[in-house]
Scaffold this active site. Sequence first.
Site, PDB file in Angstrom:
ATOM      1  N   LYS A  42       3.710 -10.116   3.159  1.00  0.00           N
ATOM      2  CA  LYS A  42       3.701 -10.239   1.816  1.00  0.00           C
ATOM      3  C   LYS A  42       4.422  -9.289   0.973  1.00  0.00           C
ATOM      4  CE  LYS A  42       0.334 -11.043  -1.988  1.00  0.00           C
ATOM      5  NZ  LYS A  42      -1.132 -11.156  -2.186  1.00  0.00           N
TER       6      LYS A  42
ATOM      7  N   CYS B   3       0.766  -1.154  -0.046  1.00  0.00           N
ATOM      8  CA  CYS B   3      -0.003  -0.018  -0.046  1.00  0.00           C
ATOM      9  C   CYS B   3       0.996   1.199  -0.089  1.00  0.00           C
ATOM     10  CB  CYS B   3      -0.689   0.144   1.271  1.00  0.00           C
ATOM     11  SG  CYS B   3      -1.754  -1.474   1.412  1.00  0.00           S
TER      12      CYS B   3
HETATM   13  C1  LIG Z   1      -8.458  -8.686  -8.123  1.00  0.00           C
HETATM   14  C2  LIG Z   1      -7.198  -8.631  -7.157  1.00  0.00           C
HETATM   15  C3  LIG Z   1      -7.312  -8.172  -6.125  1.00  0.00           C
HETATM   16  C4  LIG Z   1      -6.044  -8.312  -5.099  1.00  0.00           C
HETATM   17  N1  LIG Z   1      -6.097  -7.938  -3.981  1.00  0.00           N
HETATM   18  C5  LIG Z   1      -5.185  -7.953  -2.786  1.00  0.00           C
HETATM   19  C6  LIG Z   1      -5.491  -7.311  -1.759  1.00  0.00           C
HETATM   20  O1  LIG Z   1      -6.264  -6.959  -1.292  1.00  0.00           O
HETATM   21  N2  LIG Z   1      -4.238  -7.871  -0.990  1.00  0.00           N
HETATM   22  C7  LIG Z   1      -2.993  -8.398  -1.527  1.00  0.00           C
HETATM   23  O2  LIG Z   1      -2.138  -8.632  -0.599  1.00  0.00           O
HETATM   24  N3  LIG Z   1      -3.000  -8.893  -2.532  1.00  0.00           N
HETATM   25  C8  LIG Z   1      -3.933  -8.521  -3.639  1.00  0.00           C
HETATM   26  N4  LIG Z   1      -3.977  -9.126  -4.967  1.00  0.00           N
HETATM   27  C9  LIG Z   1      -2.698  -9.960  -5.355  1.00  0.00           C
HETATM   28  C10 LIG Z   1      -2.959 -11.312  -5.135  1.00  0.00           C
HETATM   29  O3  LIG Z   1      -3.040 -11.815  -3.679  1.00  0.00           O
HETATM   30  C11 LIG Z   1      -1.490 -11.995  -5.715  1.00  0.00           C
HETATM   31  O4  LIG Z   1      -0.576 -11.731  -4.941  1.00  0.00           O
HETATM   32  C12 LIG Z   1      -1.337 -11.649  -7.011  1.00  0.00           C
HETATM   33  O5  LIG Z   1      -2.708 -11.665  -7.895  1.00  0.00           O
HETATM   34  C13 LIG Z   1      -0.420 -12.915  -7.693  1.00  0.00           C
HETATM   35  O6  LIG Z   1      -1.128 -14.271  -7.648  1.00  0.00           O
HETATM   36  P1  LIG Z   1      -1.945 -14.571  -8.987  1.00  0.00           P
HETATM   37  O7  LIG Z   1      -1.135 -14.564 -10.112  1.00  0.00           O
HETATM   38  O8  LIG Z   1      -2.113 -16.329  -8.606  1.00  0.00           O
HETATM   39  O9  LIG Z   1      -3.262 -14.005  -8.892  1.00  0.00           O
HETATM   40  C14 LIG Z   1      -5.383  -9.045  -5.530  1.00  0.00           C
HETATM   41  C15 LIG Z   1      -4.953  -9.673  -6.986  1.00  0.00           C
HETATM   42  C16 LIG Z   1      -6.140  -9.499  -7.688  1.00  0.00           C
HETATM   43  C17 LIG Z   1      -5.831  -9.916  -9.160  1.00  0.00           C
END
Ligand SMILES: Cc1cc2nc3c(=O)[nH]c(=O)nc-3n(C[C@H](O)[C@H](O)[C@H](O)COP(=O)(O)O)c2cc1C
Length: 316
Positions: free
Chosen positions: A165, A130
């Site tokens: 994270k 953030c």
């Molecule tokens: C729609 C969306 C919303 C997300 N919101 C958050 C969040 O609120 N907090 C967070 O730490 N990561 C958030 N992420 C990141 C995911 O948790 C993850 O780290 C990232 O998408 C990579 O994984 P993936 O390729 O399997 O989606 C978000 C990702 C997406 C696609």
Amino acid sequence: MADLGLTIAGVALKNPVMTASGTFGYGREYGCFFPLNRLGAVVTKGITLEPRAGNPGPRVVETPAGMLNSIGLQNPGVDGFIADELPSMREAGVPVIVNVSGHSPAEYGEVAARLDGLEGVSALEINVSCPNVDQGGMAFGVDPRSVAEVVAGCRRRTRLPLITKLTPNVTSLAPVARAAVEAGTDAVSLINTLVGMVIDVVSRRPVLARGAGGLSGPAIRPVAVRAVYEVAAAIEVPVIGLGGIVTAEDALQFIMAGASAVAVGTALFADPLAACRVVEGLAAWCDGQGVSWIGEIVGAANPAFRGRRPGRMTEC
Ligand SMILES: Cc1cc2nc3c(=O)[nH]c(=O)nc-3n(C[C@H](O)[C@H](O)[C@H](O)COP(=O)(O)O)c2cc1C
């Protein structure tokens, strides 16, 4: 049948597969597809102190092998989460990891304090991606000192296990990971999204209302595997790997790079059962390879691995 159970940072997981924050809400919409307790854990959407409406649309756009999002931390606030979402998650009988976000170290700490000691909350995942309002908008996660300040602040306010994270949007991940460990994190998870942009050539404007957004999905998987490999060689706490996982083979790459557990995110938008399929695929792979416990292969592809291997559930 192979044993997939393990413990990470004191949290017992029946298998190493979680959902990625923000891609699974609070599990409500998925409950009609499968019982949530088929997963190792559920990670919630990011929770802030006050409720947030999120960014105006468009805030999601599909990309080759992925998607770009700019949701803007839409959430009911920590008190709304505790009142309206946590009770049904608790009933699902699955470990709940609450993703915590904030604009200042004090906000993170306050959210952590309000979640401390609540039945049904197994751990906190601190999202340091953030913008740091106190320092003019730069993400906490790009500066080891800011990461340490946020983690130490949460550490002081809760006894829950902390998972920090990390963002991949840095030159070198190791110093950031080490700062999180020194400040008291029990594990790290990585990666969060990469910053990207899609431009509509007819309107001659970025598609997302906010311009740039976070890139996720299979397109980022090699970046994420490399990040896990690098961090698992730099710190001695467990690593949780995510970024573009769709299949069990994808998850195995992360585990062999040094991840004790994995999370499935964007793949859930195309297939709500994706995480369950990864669980089944890991069990079948272990059986086929004569691996009796999934923890045995953590870091198998990483000669420099020095992270802590997961514990065995039968040992706790
Ligand atoms: C729609 C969306 C919303 C997300 N919101 C958050 C969040 O609120 N907090 C967070 O730490 N990561 C958030 N992420 C990141 C995911 O948790 C993850 O780290 C990232 O998408 C990579 O994984 P993936 O390729 O399997 O989606 C978000 C990702 C997406 C696609």
